[in-house]
Design a protein around this motif. Sequence first.
Motif, PDB file in Angstrom:
ATOM      1  N   ILE A 260      10.891  -6.755  -8.286  1.00 45.17           N
ATOM      2  CA  ILE A 260      10.667  -5.814  -7.193  1.00 45.17           C
ATOM      3  C   ILE A 260      10.775  -6.550  -5.870  1.00 45.17           C
ATOM      4  O   ILE A 260      10.108  -7.571  -5.656  1.00 45.17           O
TER       5      ILE A 260
ATOM      6  N   ARG B 181       5.043   0.352 -11.075  1.00 51.11           N
ATOM      7  CA  ARG B 181       5.810  -0.694 -10.396  1.00 51.11           C
ATOM      8  C   ARG B 181       4.923  -1.452  -9.416  1.00 51.11           C
ATOM      9  O   ARG B 181       4.971  -2.680  -9.330  1.00 51.11           O
TER      10      ARG B 181
ATOM     11  N   THR C 250      -3.717   0.783  -4.709  1.00 48.70           N
ATOM     12  CA  THR C 250      -3.242   1.706  -3.679  1.00 48.70           C
ATOM     13  C   THR C 250      -4.407   2.322  -2.922  1.00 48.70           C
ATOM     14  O   THR C 250      -4.388   2.404  -1.680  1.00 48.70           O
TER      15      THR C 250
ATOM     16  N   PRO D 236       4.559   6.395   1.358  1.00 48.62           N
ATOM     17  CA  PRO D 236       4.617   7.827   1.060  1.00 48.62           C
ATOM     18  C   PRO D 236       3.264   8.454   0.736  1.00 48.62           C
ATOM     19  O   PRO D 236       3.103   9.675   0.862  1.00 48.62           O
TER      20      PRO D 236
ATOM     21  N   ARG E 149       5.764   5.004  -9.911  1.00 48.73           N
ATOM     22  CA  ARG E 149       5.557   4.213  -8.686  1.00 48.73           C
ATOM     23  C   ARG E 149       4.313   3.338  -8.808  1.00 48.73           C
ATOM     24  O   ARG E 149       4.321   2.175  -8.399  1.00 48.73           O
TER      25      ARG E 149
ATOM     26  N   ASP F  98       6.964  11.521  -9.580  1.00 50.38           N
ATOM     27  CA  ASP F  98       7.109  10.202 -10.214  1.00 50.38           C
ATOM     28  C   ASP F  98       5.991   9.245  -9.829  1.00 50.38           C
ATOM     29  O   ASP F  98       6.169   8.025  -9.825  1.00 50.38           O
TER      30      ASP F  98
ATOM     31  N   ASP G 289      10.571  -3.886  -0.024  1.00 49.45           N
ATOM     32  CA  ASP G 289      10.635  -2.454  -0.335  1.00 49.45           C
ATOM     33  C   ASP G 289       9.290  -1.884  -0.764  1.00 49.45           C
ATOM     34  O   ASP G 289       9.154  -0.662  -0.895  1.00 49.45           O
TER      35      ASP G 289
ATOM     36  N   TRP H 179       6.213  -1.594   0.579  1.00 51.74           N
ATOM     37  CA  TRP H 179       5.489  -0.684   1.471  1.00 51.74           C
ATOM     38  C   TRP H 179       6.217   0.641   1.628  1.00 51.74           C
ATOM     39  O   TRP H 179       5.635   1.721   1.453  1.00 51.74           O
ATOM     40  N   ALA H 180       7.504   0.584   1.918  1.00 54.17           N
ATOM     41  CA  ALA H 180       8.264   1.805   2.198  1.00 54.17           C
ATOM     42  C   ALA H 180       8.352   2.723   0.984  1.00 54.17           C
ATOM     43  O   ALA H 180       8.273   3.948   1.116  1.00 54.17           O
ATOM     44  N   GLU H 181       8.504   2.151  -0.216  1.00 55.20           N
ATOM     45  CA  GLU H 181       8.731   2.970  -1.401  1.00 55.20           C
ATOM     46  C   GLU H 181       7.466   3.273  -2.204  1.00 55.20           C
ATOM     47  O   GLU H 181       7.351   4.342  -2.804  1.00 55.20           O
ATOM     48  N   LEU H 182       6.532   2.326  -2.230  1.00 58.80           N
ATOM     49  CA  LEU H 182       5.407   2.445  -3.157  1.00 58.80           C
ATOM     50  C   LEU H 182       4.052   2.672  -2.487  1.00 58.80           C
ATOM     51  O   LEU H 182       3.063   2.946  -3.190  1.00 58.80           O
ATOM     52  N   GLN H 183       3.982   2.581  -1.154  1.00 49.59           N
ATOM     53  CA  GLN H 183       2.699   2.767  -0.479  1.00 49.59           C
ATOM     54  C   GLN H 183       2.762   3.792   0.653  1.00 49.59           C
ATOM     55  O   GLN H 183       1.979   4.736   0.683  1.00 49.59           O
TER      56      GLN H 183
END
Length: 239
Positions: A36, A23, A82, A48, A20, A16, A40, A42-46
């Motif tokens: 958004i 978003r 990113t 990983p 990401r 996905d 959240d 950093w943890a969800e969109l960066q």
Amino acid sequence: MALFPRTPRATRLPADVVARMERFGRFEFDPVGTDIDASDVWAELQAPFLPFAQSDPEGFARALADAVLPAGGFALFGAARTVWNLVGSDFASPAHDAVRMAALEFFRANGVPNSRLSADDWRFWQENRSEPWLLGRPRPAPGEARIAPLAPGELRPIARITGAPDSNVVYAAATPDGRFVAVVDAPTSDTDPTRGRFDWVTADTLYDLYVRIGEAFQTPVHWVAEELLPFIPLPPSRF
């Protein structure tokens, strides 16, 4: 066919990744206007993507380019930011440059004024493109502009920045020395709703004041007085 030669590490991107990046791109462009949660991001969109980005920056940039260039839209901007965040602002590669330029072309096609770009993105555009960002309408000539004279002591509302109840409001006023000033009425801070006023820009004539305000706004804000509107060169952005 991949747009850029793949490396084995490209499979480390999640399925996905485009969603990401889309978003994250929307959040980076307008963090206040999205739903958004900033906590959240950093943890969800960066986070990983961090191991891949740091272990193989070039492979990471190529993998992101393969994913987002066909998708387009805000995913382009999310991917460009990113790489900037996780690899570094001085990183350069053909894949990253292609994504970054595609993101800028996306904004340009949708009427986003260059005032919404970061200084680095604006410099990148100027270094790689010779055409103007956007072409606006010419401002009215001094003899054609319909501007009512300011009455003594008048504080004329000329713009409201947003539709929020606590929005900044811009007024035009004359100064004691015969010049003109844009006065902003705004909350004191994010934590203090008490409103105060401060001088923003000044000019020798009301016409010149409107020229300066129009150049600063570039596109119409939430509400603009009829006599100021012709000085704003660009139509509203699609975003």
